[in-house]
Design a protein around this motif. Structure first.
Motif, PDB file in Angstrom:
ATOM      1  N   THR A 127       0.724  -1.161  -0.120  1.00 51.98           N
ATOM      2  CA  THR A 127       0.040   0.038  -0.055  1.00 51.98           C
ATOM      3  C   THR A 127       0.897   1.212  -0.115  1.00 51.98           C
ATOM      4  O   THR A 127       0.592   2.222  -0.730  1.00 51.98           O
ATOM      5  CB  THR A 127      -1.105  -0.165   1.276  1.00 51.98           C
ATOM      6  N   ALA A 128       2.017   1.236   0.729  1.00 51.75           N
ATOM      7  CA  ALA A 128       2.777   2.605   0.920  1.00 51.75           C
ATOM      8  C   ALA A 128       3.510   2.593  -0.706  1.00 51.75           C
ATOM      9  O   ALA A 128       3.630   3.795  -1.102  1.00 51.75           O
ATOM     10  CB  ALA A 128       3.967   2.125   1.858  1.00 51.75           C
ATOM     11  N   SER A 129       3.911   1.474  -1.226  1.00 47.73           N
ATOM     12  CA  SER A 129       4.483   1.474  -2.815  1.00 47.73           C
ATOM     13  C   SER A 129       3.254   2.320  -3.446  1.00 47.73           C
ATOM     14  O   SER A 129       3.832   3.234  -4.296  1.00 47.73           O
ATOM     15  CB  SER A 129       4.914   0.342  -3.039  1.00 47.73           C
ATOM     16  N   PHE A 130       2.146   1.944  -3.492  1.00 48.06           N
ATOM     17  CA  PHE A 130       0.854   2.405  -4.241  1.00 48.06           C
ATOM     18  C   PHE A 130       0.818   3.735  -4.113  1.00 48.06           C
ATOM     19  O   PHE A 130       0.718   4.622  -5.104  1.00 48.06           O
ATOM     20  CB  PHE A 130      -0.347   1.512  -3.847  1.00 48.06           C
ATOM     21  N   PHE A 131       0.809   4.242  -2.828  1.00 44.12           N
ATOM     22  CA  PHE A 131       0.430   5.731  -2.781  1.00 44.12           C
ATOM     23  C   PHE A 131       1.821   6.518  -2.915  1.00 44.12           C
ATOM     24  O   PHE A 131       1.721   7.681  -3.426  1.00 44.12           O
ATOM     25  CB  PHE A 131      -0.143   6.018  -1.292  1.00 44.12           C
ATOM     26  N   GLY A 132       2.946   6.106  -2.719  1.00 38.29           N
ATOM     27  CA  GLY A 132       4.241   6.669  -3.095  1.00 38.29           C
ATOM     28  C   GLY A 132       4.117   6.644  -4.685  1.00 38.29           C
ATOM     29  O   GLY A 132       4.681   7.837  -5.174  1.00 38.29           O
ATOM     30  N   LEU A 133       3.826   5.883  -5.518  1.00 38.99           N
ATOM     31  CA  LEU A 133       4.062   5.911  -6.788  1.00 38.99           C
ATOM     32  C   LEU A 133       2.617   6.825  -7.428  1.00 38.99           C
ATOM     33  O   LEU A 133       2.942   7.542  -8.574  1.00 38.99           O
ATOM     34  CB  LEU A 133       3.766   4.539  -7.507  1.00 38.99           C
ATOM     35  N   LEU A 134       1.538   6.717  -6.795  1.00 43.40           N
ATOM     36  CA  LEU A 134       0.663   7.715  -6.973  1.00 43.40           C
ATOM     37  C   LEU A 134       1.012   9.161  -6.955  1.00 43.40           C
ATOM     38  O   LEU A 134       0.776   9.929  -7.966  1.00 43.40           O
ATOM     39  CB  LEU A 134      -0.791   7.292  -6.328  1.00 43.40           C
ATOM     40  N   SER A 135       1.510   9.412  -5.977  1.00 42.77           N
ATOM     41  CA  SER A 135       1.892  10.891  -5.688  1.00 42.77           C
ATOM     42  C   SER A 135       3.044  11.325  -6.678  1.00 42.77           C
ATOM     43  O   SER A 135       3.173  12.233  -7.166  1.00 42.77           O
ATOM     44  CB  SER A 135       2.377  11.288  -4.187  1.00 42.77           C
ATOM     45  N   PHE A 136       4.127  10.367  -6.786  1.00 44.37           N
ATOM     46  CA  PHE A 136       5.381  10.685  -7.642  1.00 44.37           C
ATOM     47  C   PHE A 136       4.773  11.004  -9.024  1.00 44.37           C
ATOM     48  O   PHE A 136       4.941  11.806  -9.622  1.00 44.37           O
ATOM     49  CB  PHE A 136       6.238   9.399  -7.802  1.00 44.37           C
ATOM     50  N   PHE A 137       3.821   9.984  -9.683  1.00 37.82           N
ATOM     51  CA  PHE A 137       3.344  10.244 -11.085  1.00 37.82           C
ATOM     52  C   PHE A 137       2.426  11.292 -11.318  1.00 37.82           C
ATOM     53  O   PHE A 137       2.453  12.044 -12.422  1.00 37.82           O
ATOM     54  CB  PHE A 137       2.660   8.965 -11.428  1.00 37.82           C
ATOM     55  N   THR A 138       1.567  11.940 -10.145  1.00 42.15           N
ATOM     56  CA  THR A 138       0.952  13.036 -10.069  1.00 42.15           C
ATOM     57  C   THR A 138       1.673  14.367 -10.218  1.00 42.15           C
ATOM     58  O   THR A 138       1.499  15.241 -11.019  1.00 42.15           O
ATOM     59  CB  THR A 138      -0.136  12.972  -9.039  1.00 42.15           C
ATOM     60  N   LEU A 139       2.966  14.041  -9.623  1.00 42.42           N
ATOM     61  CA  LEU A 139       3.859  15.399  -9.673  1.00 42.42           C
ATOM     62  C   LEU A 139       4.448  15.411 -11.114  1.00 42.42           C
ATOM     63  O   LEU A 139       4.565  16.447 -11.615  1.00 42.42           O
ATOM     64  CB  LEU A 139       4.777  15.393  -8.438  1.00 42.42           C
ATOM     65  N   GLY A 140       4.760  14.252 -11.561  1.00 36.15           N
ATOM     66  CA  GLY A 140       5.449  14.254 -13.051  1.00 36.15           C
ATOM     67  C   GLY A 140       4.534  14.609 -13.826  1.00 36.15           C
ATOM     68  O   GLY A 140       4.888  15.225 -15.093  1.00 36.15           O
ATOM     69  N   PHE A 141       3.355  14.312 -14.015  1.00 34.41           N
ATOM     70  CA  PHE A 141       2.216  14.918 -15.089  1.00 34.41           C
ATOM     71  C   PHE A 141       1.991  16.468 -14.982  1.00 34.41           C
ATOM     72  O   PHE A 141       1.266  16.827 -15.742  1.00 34.41           O
ATOM     73  CB  PHE A 141       1.037  13.916 -14.916  1.00 34.41           C
ATOM     74  N   ALA A 142       2.386  16.827 -13.849  1.00 33.87           N
ATOM     75  CA  ALA A 142       2.042  18.265 -13.501  1.00 33.87           C
ATOM     76  C   ALA A 142       2.502  19.364 -14.569  1.00 33.87           C
ATOM     77  O   ALA A 142       2.183  20.258 -14.653  1.00 33.87           O
ATOM     78  CB  ALA A 142       2.431  18.651 -11.879  1.00 33.87           C
ATOM     79  N   SER A 143       3.875  18.674 -15.189  1.00 29.82           N
ATOM     80  CA  SER A 143       4.556  19.857 -16.215  1.00 29.82           C
ATOM     81  C   SER A 143       3.854  19.788 -17.323  1.00 29.82           C
ATOM     82  O   SER A 143       4.155  20.535 -18.193  1.00 29.82           O
ATOM     83  CB  SER A 143       6.034  18.954 -16.257  1.00 29.82           C
ATOM     84  N   CYS A 144       2.869  18.726 -17.725  1.00 27.95           N
ATOM     85  CA  CYS A 144       2.349  18.719 -18.867  1.00 27.95           C
ATOM     86  C   CYS A 144       0.724  18.958 -18.832  1.00 27.95           C
ATOM     87  O   CYS A 144       0.189  19.309 -19.737  1.00 27.95           O
ATOM     88  CB  CYS A 144       2.678  17.537 -19.828  1.00 27.95           C
ATOM     89  N   CYS A 145       0.375  18.741 -17.621  1.00 33.03           N
ATOM     90  CA  CYS A 145      -1.279  18.985 -17.490  1.00 33.03           C
ATOM     91  C   CYS A 145      -1.415  19.874 -16.219  1.00 33.03           C
ATOM     92  O   CYS A 145      -0.717  19.986 -15.157  1.00 33.03           O
ATOM     93  CB  CYS A 145      -1.883  17.478 -16.852  1.00 33.03           C
ATOM     94  N   PRO A 146      -2.106  20.891 -16.549  1.00 32.65           N
ATOM     95  CA  PRO A 146      -2.301  22.090 -15.484  1.00 32.65           C
ATOM     96  C   PRO A 146      -2.988  21.520 -14.324  1.00 32.65           C
ATOM     97  O   PRO A 146      -4.127  20.808 -14.290  1.00 32.65           O
ATOM     98  CB  PRO A 146      -3.342  23.041 -16.171  1.00 32.65           C
ATOM     99  N   ILE A 147      -2.474  21.698 -13.045  1.00 31.40           N
ATOM    100  CA  ILE A 147      -2.793  21.232 -11.675  1.00 31.40           C
ATOM    101  C   ILE A 147      -2.939  22.664 -11.016  1.00 31.40           C
ATOM    102  O   ILE A 147      -2.027  23.116 -10.869  1.00 31.40           O
ATOM    103  CB  ILE A 147      -2.007  20.354 -10.980  1.00 31.40           C
ATOM    104  N   LEU A 160       0.807  11.592   2.906  1.00 30.10           N
ATOM    105  CA  LEU A 160       0.481  11.173   4.464  1.00 30.10           C
ATOM    106  C   LEU A 160       0.216   9.798   4.343  1.00 30.10           C
ATOM    107  O   LEU A 160       0.574   9.113   5.393  1.00 30.10           O
ATOM    108  CB  LEU A 160      -0.698  12.255   4.820  1.00 30.10           C
ATOM    109  N   LEU A 161      -0.540   9.374   3.544  1.00 29.33           N
ATOM    110  CA  LEU A 161      -0.885   7.896   3.355  1.00 29.33           C
ATOM    111  C   LEU A 161       0.242   7.038   3.333  1.00 29.33           C
ATOM    112  O   LEU A 161       0.288   5.868   3.887  1.00 29.33           O
ATOM    113  CB  LEU A 161      -2.097   7.632   2.319  1.00 29.33           C
TER     114      LEU A 161
END
Length: 260
Positions: A127-147, A160-161
């Motif tokens: 579960t920690a790996s899942f939320f870590g990857l989710l936050s990592f990829f969300t930040l990565g896509f911020a350079s091409c998708c407006p957040i 935090l999770l």
């Protein structure tokens, strides 16, 4: 400075955005380090060091001569690493490799005794790996998708999770893997060797990585509120094109001057 003109001063909003974008880049770097530490600690078979204490005068080779069906007896009676998906053995010459928990012994597949703490620690690590990857990829896509900034604050929940579940993986130290009867199914006839006095677990390199990931997730969660993602790439190209067009128009003389 050209033509004696002073460079334009940055407004307060421009300064805040510059600082926020610097925070975003630092946040992305730290999240990359956090997920790398999480994956390393989870995937390898040495999350903790299993310390085996034998009775005084006990000889490992002599003990294992009574368990000819279990070829890895020597490794089990020595200090070795244990992880979520396998344990560590030594092959010639002094090479450490990961070995699966399920082994074929006496013509049957046998698996150590996994108690609730062991299974919970394994689930927490995934579960920690899942939320870590989710936050990592969300930040990565911020350079091409407006957040928007409001959504950036929501990403802190992912961190935090990840922090919570990563910290909970250390209940592994209270699991059956740190008791002397953990490998008892490997000895279906004789049972666990009586010469084993006690077994305990201590931190290893990969559990230290898990500690580092826990700290980094906590820091990243606090940085999200001050981080501002950069402008999407298409907007950057459009702004540069508009600036070049504006400069071209300023340099070209008016049409009536050319006719004169």
């Amino acid at each position: 400075m050209q033509g004696g003109q002073a460079p334009p001063e940055l407004t307060q909003s421009m300064k805040e955005r510059a600082v926020g974008q610097c925070n975003f880049m630092l946040l992305f770097i730290m999240s990359t380090a956090a997920i790398a530490c999480t994956l390393a600690s989870t995937s390898y078979c040495n999350f903790m060091e299993r310390n085996v204490k034998l009775a005084e005068g006990a000889d490992i080779d002599e003990l294992c001569s009574n368990y000819t069906d279990f070829i890895n007896c020597n490794d089990m009676l020595k200090n070795h690493g244990v992880g979520f998906w396998g344990w560590q053995i030594t092959v010639p010459i002094d090479t450490l490799i990961c070995y699966p928990y399920t082994l074929r012994i006496n013509g049957a597949y046998r698996t150590p005794t996994f108690d609730t703490n062991f299974n919970a620690a394994r689930a927490f690590s995934a579960t920690a790996s899942f939320f870590g990857l989710l936050s990592f990829f969300t930040l990565g896509f911020a350079s091409c998708c407006p957040i928007p900034q409001s959504r950036m604050k929501c990403i802190s929940i992912y961190f935090l999770l990840a922090f919570f579940f990563q910290a909970m993986t250390f209940i592994f130290g209270r699991s059956s893997a740190c008791r002397k009867d953990f490998f008892e199914p490997y000895f279906p006839l004789q049972g666990t060797p009586e010469e084993i006095e006690s077994v305990s677990c201590s931190l290893s390199r990969y559990s230290n990585m898990a500690i580092a990931a826990t700290v980094l997730y906590w820091i990243c969660a606090g940085m999200c509120a001050r981080a501002i993602p950069p402008a999407p790439m298409p907007d950057v190209f459009n702004n540069e094109a508009q600036q070049q067009q504006q400069a071209t128009q300023n340099e070209s003389p008016p049409a009536n001057e050319e006719q004169a």
